[in-house]
Scaffold this motif. Structure first.
Motif, PDB file in Angstrom:
ATOM      1  N   ARG A  42      35.107  62.197 -48.749  1.00 60.65           N
ATOM      2  CA  ARG A  42      36.479  61.858 -48.340  1.00 60.65           C
ATOM      3  C   ARG A  42      36.568  61.619 -46.846  1.00 60.65           C
ATOM      4  NH1 ARG A  42      40.908  63.353 -51.332  1.00 60.65           N
ATOM      5  NH2 ARG A  42      41.947  64.244 -49.534  1.00 60.65           N
TER       6      ARG A  42
ATOM      7  N   ARG B 242      33.027  59.820 -58.465  1.00 62.42           N
ATOM      8  CA  ARG B 242      33.015  61.141 -57.847  1.00 62.42           C
ATOM      9  C   ARG B 242      33.245  61.022 -56.358  1.00 62.42           C
ATOM     10  NH1 ARG B 242      27.976  64.615 -60.097  1.00 62.42           N
ATOM     11  NH2 ARG B 242      28.197  64.107 -62.292  1.00 62.42           N
ATOM     12  N   GLN B 243      33.932  62.014 -55.837  1.00 62.98           N
ATOM     13  CA  GLN B 243      34.168  62.053 -54.409  1.00 62.98           C
ATOM     14  C   GLN B 243      34.172  63.497 -53.956  1.00 62.98           C
ATOM     15  OE1 GLN B 243      37.949  60.653 -53.025  1.00 62.98           O
ATOM     16  NE2 GLN B 243      36.996  59.436 -51.426  1.00 62.98           N
ATOM     17  N   SER B 244      33.258  63.837 -53.085  1.00 66.54           N
ATOM     18  CA  SER B 244      33.209  65.204 -52.562  1.00 66.54           C
ATOM     19  C   SER B 244      34.041  65.240 -51.282  1.00 66.54           C
ATOM     20  CB  SER B 244      31.767  65.592 -52.276  1.00 66.54           C
ATOM     21  OG  SER B 244      31.302  64.906 -51.149  1.00 66.54           O
ATOM     22  N   PRO B 245      34.361  66.436 -50.769  1.00 69.35           N
ATOM     23  CA  PRO B 245      35.137  66.507 -49.516  1.00 69.35           C
ATOM     24  C   PRO B 245      34.463  65.745 -48.385  1.00 69.35           C
ATOM     25  CG  PRO B 245      35.016  68.659 -50.532  1.00 69.35           C
ATOM     26  CD  PRO B 245      34.157  67.764 -51.349  1.00 69.35           C
TER      27      PRO B 245
END
Lengths: 518, 202
Positions: free
Chosen positions: A469, A463-466
């Motif tokens: 990032r 998972r990668q949230s803004p």
């Protein structure tokens, strides 16, 4: 009659095969008691509040209900049969709708034997057999004679493994493996556990709420107000200064704290007195309890994930808690903490860290625990951790500044502390992945370690949230069966994107190579 | 094991869904990596996009889902307010901008959603801002569902749901798959799970 008696040598003698068996003859009494517990409130209301004696209200009317319950309980006892078969247990039950249930021994995840005080007085016990998933136990036997219950447990333990039946072709029982005691808690240890835990708070809160409800005419409220006023009047007699008032307030708080701790100790004595964790062959057995005893036993390969916890109070006593997830039914009976009462949630409610690690090494077959090589998080993880605090603090300070003008800015002094905590947390947190396990450690004030064998993992997610990032981070979430939704999930947070992607790919590949054994 | 809403309207399918799945399950499990597998459309080891029809459906569904509540809210707001030309203009602008934005998001999400079936198992990638990449190994599949709503049936699409024994991620669902492809995926994964079970018990 305690449960710590050694196991009967040959369960086959007590439980002959291919022979239908009934419950203990006194069984209906316990079924009745359980049913009554659900109906006791309406019955009491009917009996006492339903009407006055003088207007000819038939006070015996509720007794018909009790009589009906007795009939149902006896009927249930008469219709419940179980049979020991070669590889399965067959349970026939049902009042009008009959059901026949076959439970293979190898599918039974948990055998729980529970005794209340009344059970102990009569030398009987309640047996619950749980398999994976579902919300109800596969079979619930209320009640068996204690030797019979223990024999049943041993039988399931012996036959649950596939090779046990092969090892004894001529019908001679496999010699019961000598149990190894992994942990036994002394009374003083249980008292420590009570001092650490906060369960007393629940009792005090519950008692206050109950007394408000039960006492008539708000007597409790009046009492509290009167005593409070008197106490405050007495206190203000000599405590006229702010200082003295503060002292009085502290005294009240201290009393409350002592009371809560006392209840905590009492509760943990009730629950964990005589706690003993044993390994017998491939099964783990935990028994505990002061008045009511409970004993539950799970095969060790059914353990899905492990959690070690260490709060500040734990560290004061140099102790830790070791808990496990099993895939057996969580919310049994529809009663909230039924599982907490019967099940095997904590392998070590309280134990020195070394003992916890030794138990893990012994049971989980993870010779390398604890991992020597904890990998650090992303170097900027602490900034990411602090960001949330930063927003909250600035917002609060803005609100404070609105009311108190420049004094509100003092709230910003929280930030250095917050930064310190975030840095400590990020420095301590870490993860370890090798070809046997995935482990995460988190926290600084109160620390948790959570880990699982690779073979128990079900799915992997990157998972990668803004926000992630922007920081060049990502997290890897791992799913296991039977995880308690309240505990911390097994996730590797704040890794650098490269590390996360590498771990994600490695794990997805490694899990696919391991058969699911749960 | 699987739930397939059988549609009477969708008769132009080559085979009835029920029989197709039974055939696949009863025959020896097809290995998806072998070239002789009669499923040429399921390419392994490639991130597969969703069909174009799924984008159309996503657009329509998003438009419906946004326009109706928005129109109601704006209508109520306009009636309650003083009906100035300015408020009409603002309402009109909102009625254009918000659906356009949600549709743009939906189409981008369609573009970013990819699935993949390989030796290890089934994988789904989603999103750009909130990115996720979920993998369910083939031997962790408990059971599979193929579901179709009325709109999906009209477009020949389906939702594939892969269940595992896990807790938080216990169901991985991917909507907007081509119906036949969803069925093929389901059968392949189910066969693989059955094969792994046999290995496990041995």
């Amino acid at each position: 009659m305690t449960m710590t008696t050694p196991e009967p040598a040959a369960p086959e003698a007590l439980l002959p095969e291919n022979h239908e068996r009934r419950l203990h003859p006194g069984s209906w009494l316990f079924v009745l008691l359980q049913n009554l517990r659900q109906f006791i409130v309406p019955l009491a209301v009917l009996l006492f509040a339903g009407g006055r004696r003088d207007d000819g209200y038939p006070w015996w009317l509720p007794m018909i209900g009790v009589g009906a319950l007795v009939v149902v309980s006896v009927w249930q006892y008469l219709t419940f049969r179980y049979r020991i078969d070669d590889d399965r247990l067959i349970v026939r039950s049902g009042l009008l709708e009959r059901s026949v249930r076959q439970i293979p021994y190898s599918r039974i995840h948990n055998v729980a034997i529970h005794q209340t005080l009344l059970h102990r007085l009569m030398g009987v016990a309640e047996v619950r057999l749980e398999s994976a998933g579902g919300t109800k136990p596969e079979a619930q036997m209320r009640v068996l004679r204690m030797p019979e219950a223990l024999a049943l447990e041993q039988l399931i333990r012996d036959r649950g493994r596939a090779d046990a039946a092969v090892a004894a072709p001529d019908g001679t029982p496999v010699a019961a493996p000598e149990g190894t005691t992994l942990l036994a808690l002394s009374t003083w240890e249980v008292v420590k556990l009570g001092l650490i835990s906060n369960r007393g708070l629940i009792v005090v809160a519950g008692a206050v709420a109950l007394s408000f409800q039960v006492m008539p005419e708000r007597a409790m409220g009046r009492l509290l107000v009167e005593y409070g006023r008197e106490a405050f009047g007495y206190a203000s007699g000599f405590a006229t200064t702010w200082m003295a008032k503060g002292v009085v307030l502290m005294g009240v708080l201290a009393t409350a704290l002592v009371l809560i701790r006392a209840f905590s100790v009492l509760l943990s004595l009730l629950r964990y007195h005589g706690f003993r964790l044993q390994r017998q062959g491939r099964r783990l057995t935990v028994e505990r309890g002061l008045l009511g005893r409970s004993r539950s036993s799970v095969p060790r390969r059914r353990i899905q994930a492990w959690t070690q916890q260490e709060g500040v109070l734990h560290r004061l006593f140099a102790r830790r808690t070791l808990e496990i997830d099993t895939a057996s039914a969580r919310t049994s009976d529809g009663q909230g903490n039924a599982n907490a009462q019967h099940g095997l949630d904590a392998l070590a409610p309280i134990a020195p860290p070394d003992t916890c690690d030794a138990i893990v090494r012994d049971i989980a077959l993870l010779p390398s625990w604890p991992p020597q090589h904890w990998q650090p998080l992303h170097p900027r993880a602490w900034q990411r951790l602090m960001l949330g605090d930063l927003f909250v603090t600035v917002g609060l300070c803005a609100a404070l500044a609105w009311f108190f003008h420049w004094w509100g800015a003092l709230g910003l002094l929280w930030l250095p502390w917050s930064m310190f905590v975030a840095r400590r947390h990020a420095a301590r947190a870490g993860y370890a992945v090798d070809d046997a396990l995935v482990a995460v450690r988190e926290g600084w004030w109160s620390r948790t370690w959570r880990f699982a064998e690779l073979g128990k993992l079900q799915a992997v997610e990157l998972r990668q949230s803004p926000l992630d990032r922007r920081f060049g981070m990502a997290s890897v979430w791992l799913d296991t069966a039977g995880a308690n939704p309240l505990t911390t999930p097994l996730r590797l947070r704040f890794l650098s994107l490269d590390d996360a992607e590498r771990i994600h790919a490695t794990l997805a590949h490694a899990i696919a190579r391991r058969p699911l054994r749960w | 094991m699987t739930t397939i809403p059988i549609s009477t309207s969708n008769v132009d399918d080559e085979h009835a869904p029920m029989t197709a799945s039974e055939d696949h399950v009863s025959t020896p499990p097809p290995l998806p990596v072998e070239p002789a597998v009669p499923a040429p459309q399921v390419e392994t080891d490639v991130w597969q996009p969703l069909p174009l029809r799924a984008r159309t459906l996503a657009t329509i569904a998003t438009l419906i889902g946004t326009l109706i509540p928005l129109a109601i809210a704006l209508g109520v707001g306009l009636i309650a307010a003083d009906r100035q030309p300015l408020s009409f203009a603002i309402a009109g602008a909102l009625l254009l901008v918000i659906p356009a934005w949600t549709v743009w998001i939906a189409r981008r999400r369609w573009l970013r959603t990819r699935w993949r079936l390989d030796d290890d198992g089934f994988g789904v990638r989603r999103g750009h801002m909130w990115r996720s990449d979920t993998r369910v190994p083939g031997n962790r599949v408990q059971h599979l569902d193929v579901r179709r709503g009325p709109l999906e049936r009209a477009f020949g699409l389906a939702t594939l749901i892969v269940h595992t024994a896990g807790t938080r991620n216990s169901a991985l669902s991917l909507s907007g798959l081509d119906f036949e492809e969803a069925e093929r995926l389901r059968d392949t994964l189910a066969a693989r799970a059955a094969r792994d079970d046999d290995h496990d018990d041995a």
